[in-house]
Design a protein around this motif. Structure first.
Motif, short mmCIF file in Angstrom:
data_model
loop_
_atom_site.label_atom_id
_atom_site.label_comp_id
_atom_site.label_asym_id
_atom_site.label_seq_id
_atom_site.Cartn_x
_atom_site.Cartn_y
_atom_site.Cartn_z
N ASP A 221 -5.65 1.27 8.38
CA ASP A 221 -6.07 0.13 7.56
C ASP A 221 -6.47 0.59 6.16
N ALA B 278 1.41 -0.34 3.05
CA ALA B 278 1.01 -1.64 3.61
C ALA B 278 2.23 -2.47 3.96
N LYS C 299 1.60 -3.33 7.66
CA LYS C 299 1.05 -4.67 7.84
C LYS C 299 2.17 -5.70 7.96
#
Length: 175
Positions: A87, A97, A101
């Motif tokens: 994260d 990311a 993500k």
């Protein structure tokens, strides 16, 4: 009742526990990214993964099945460390990311359902319409855009100036 001195020592080397926790977390994260989400929900995939892995890792130490509390603690720590590390990396490096993500997926664009996204997410038109109704929209023609968000919820952007009972005219450029 087991001897208290047998509860905390490690049965396995710390390095092996770290490798087990790392491979399990990273492997399941990769698989979940490939498979995608299948239901709308409030938890993100990583949140759910961490909860399941921690429960499983901790349960081994709690039940006494060939592992001690120390083994479970090392596994839980490894899983939490990887979750925080990934994260933090996603926050620090936008390119990472994009890989790590999940991103919103287009579901409706200018009144048209995105059948490709619907197939990928195993969604039927009736389910999309149900989600629209939950947002107070009964007519697909009122929706400019809708996305399936990374947490599984559906966000809806209606046409500006559209009231609940009003149907907008499509732009002339669609014609």
């Amino acid at each position: 009742m087991p001897d208290r001195s047998e509860l905390l020592p490690l049965n396995l080397p710390v390095g092996e526990l770290l490798i087990r926790g790392t491979l399990t977390f990273l492997g399941l994260t990769l698989l979940l990214r490939i498979v995608g989400r299948r239901e709308a929900g409030g938890l993100g995939m990583t949140d759910l993964l961490v909860i399941v892995l921690i429960a499983d890792a901790a349960s081994a130490g709690l039940t006494g099945d060939a592992q001690t509390l120390g083994d479970g603690a090392v596994l839980v720590g490894t899983i939490l460390a990887w979750s925080l590390l990934l994260d933090a990396a996603a926050h620090r490096w936008p390119r990472f990311a994009k890989l790590y993500k999940a991103r919103p997926k287009p579901l409706i664009d200018r009144v048209r359902l995105n059948r490709r996204t619907m197939r990928r997410e195993f969604m039927e038109e009736a389910e999309v319409m149900s989600q629209l109704r939950l947002h107070g929209i009964e007519d697909l023609r009122k929706v400019r855009r809708a996305h399936i968000e990374p947490n599984g919820l559906i966000s809806i952007i209606p046409y500006e100036g559209t009231e609940i009972g009003e149907t907008p005219e499509p732009p002339a450029s669609w014609g």
